[in-house]
Design an enzyme around this catalytic site. Structure first.
Site: not given
Lengths: 363, 363
Positions: A16, A135, A159, A162, A216, A219, A230, A234
């Site tokens: 969260f 991911k 969804e 990526v 922000g 990662e 990352d 992807k």
């Protein structure tokens, strides 16, 4: 649009953080701003917030607005919240009564996608749907989890993994029917693209990374971005989902931007090109190969125009010329929308009575 | 991908020009090159070729390969072809036993989309599906035909009408669930974009148009392109299908490129910009407005990079940042694929037992 009213979709949130809170905000306070979501009837039966505590209410549903208020005010769920419960994510996945598990935890390369893989496996084994914004599960365990979803006639949707909510997998599933994907190319990591844009303006990498963290987009661990992990995750997901590959980030020929100097960036810029971190997947005989590498992109190329936190993907198929999908200035809304669009897919699937395996069969 | 084997989809082709012949080529001679189409089981029960004659064989199906051979050799179906029949397009639409009518005739602005509208109306009234590559029906009679399709629980599909096979309507239907479209912008007419590119290289408009006709990208009547009618038809379809508008090309604030001089084009180019014919649709209160106009596009804008016969569309929604879909170097394969993708949609719909109204309800 017309939808039939049915039972709410019972959701278990794992995580969260920014994305979860953004989803909560859209579905509560801002709901009236988004008329297209009217048909989405979601009942949050639990939120596993880890450091924030956990909330469980299988009968009435957790009060999402209250949960959001509490986290915004105290960075944790209130100890007086009657729904507080001591339960682990894995226990929740295995024992609570939900329709869809929504995995919003962070990617872990070191742990090869775990523990998120285990959460999703538990959901699918019980015949429940799973949506992941993390991911890891689809980068490290795509074949296993996809196979399990098919076997259990349930859905695994991802969804957001990526290009946030920009329709990459939905497009491949619904819009490229009959096509065989021959190759994929793109700029898929916001942080490195943002850092490269800042460096073109003369900043050093450290300052640019700090800026990316401040707004922000980096990662949790910026090294995942800078070292190309990352991006590798992807392009692995894309290769697996769109090209039938079975690769993971460790199979990707990967070189990130770590060590690049502002001078290198400026030199390329002065030659009329721009350095971009390009992800690629291509057919090599019957195999699918993938790479993540810096490339000099000429000025009149679509990838050259993708600045800051934007992303782009080119998909090459046998039946069409290449199509290019560009995402401009994504925000947390885009990320949240990725999950919401998967929820809408499940929701419309359940309403129209489509067997869920028909979603899988088209993936 | 796995599909269940079912009965073939029985198709009536109206028109057998470049697009029809390309579809026939892909489905016969070149079929083995496209493994993704393996599940598409099409039986052509009739081809209304007008000047080429008509072929009808409801029982066995028309031999598509033979029909293609004949047209390539003689520009007409052979008078000795046993399936030759004297029948009008409207009679065929009204009386033959097909599952899907495929309308491939040319746009008529003068006749406000007729006679294609009547063909499609006849199909839908009989509870048959309709696919149109002709923009007329969806530009001039969208609401009526869409309403009819919903009432009859059948499908009206038209992916090819804008950007060939590039997934514009499929994307809106499947990939923007829950989003409300706020605005659309794009370069949607190949001929004018090609002509503008040629004029930037110093050609006069007449020569550039002749070149466009030579390579087969100009509409039957190039004035439709040059005066912005084709663009107006496309932005009307987009506004109707994606934004719930009820407009037709005559409602579009339209100014084409006719009368533009090579000097004007070069002047803009020398200022670092490019002249592009831009289609727009936007919300004005509760109304949807649309325009087609030349605009000066700065160099670092995605539209500036779209040269020759390429196309581009930007879709702005409430839940995401703008997404840009670019189509590069389309050929007749792309146009044919638009129709094939609609056929695949119908085919998978019929196999998975989805009620066809669920396709409509999402459009």
């Amino acid at each position: 649009m017309s939808y039939k009213k049915t039972k709410p979709l019972r959701a278990l949130f794992i995580g969260f953080g920014h994305v979860g809170q953004q989803i909560a905000k859209i579905l509560t306070r801002e709901r009236d701003n988004f008329p297209g979501l009217a048909s989405l009837d979601l009942k949050t039966i639990a939120i596993i917030g880890r450091s924030k505590g956990n909330l469980v209410n299988e009968k009435e549903g957790v009060d999402l607005r209250k949960a959001l208020d509490e986290v915004e005010e105290m960075k944790t769920f209130s100890s007086s919240n009657p729904d507080r419960r001591d339960i682990s994510a894995l226990e929740a996945a295995r024992s609570l009564d939900y329709d869809v598990l929504i995995e919003l935890s962070n990617l872990s390369i070191e742990n090869r996608g775990e523990p998120a893989i285990s959460h999703i496996r538990s959901a699918l084994e019980r015949g429940r749907h799973a949506i992941t914004a993390n991911k890891g599960p689809v980068a490290f365990a795509y074949s296993e989890l996809k196979g399990l979803a098919e076997k259990m006639e349930t859905s695994l949707l991802y969804e957001t993994t990526v290009m946030d909510g920009a329709p990459v997998f939905n497009m491949a599933r619904c819009c490229l029917k009959g096509c065989t994907v021959k190759g994929i190319e793109g700029i898929l990591n916001s942080t490195t693209n943002f850092v490269l844009s800042m460096m073109e303006e003369g900043q050093c990498m450290d300052d640019a990374v700090k800026e990316a963290q401040k707004i922000g987009i980096a990662e949790a661990d910026p090294n995942y971005d800078l070292e190309g992990w990352d991006s590798s995750a992807k392009i692995s997901i894309l290769a697996n989902a769109l090209m039938g590959a079975s690769i993971s980030p460790i199979h990707v020929d990967r070189k990130g931007i770590a060590g690049l100097s502002t001078e290198d960036v400026e030199k390329t810029l002065n030659s009329g090109k721009r350095l971009k971190l390009i992800c690629k997947a291509w057919l090599a005989g019957k195999d699918v190969r993938a790479s993540v590498k810096l490339e000099e992109i000429p000025s009149r190329h679509h990838f050259n125009l993708v600045m800051g936190s934007g992303s782009v993907i080119t998909i090459e198929t046998d039946l069409m010329g290449p199509i290019v999908l560009t995402q401009q200035n994504p925000t947390l809304y885009d990320t949240a929308y990725g999950v919401l669009s998967d929820l809408m897919t499940l929701s419309s699937t359940m309403e129209t009575g489509v067997q869920t395996d028909s979603i899988n069969s088209l993936l």
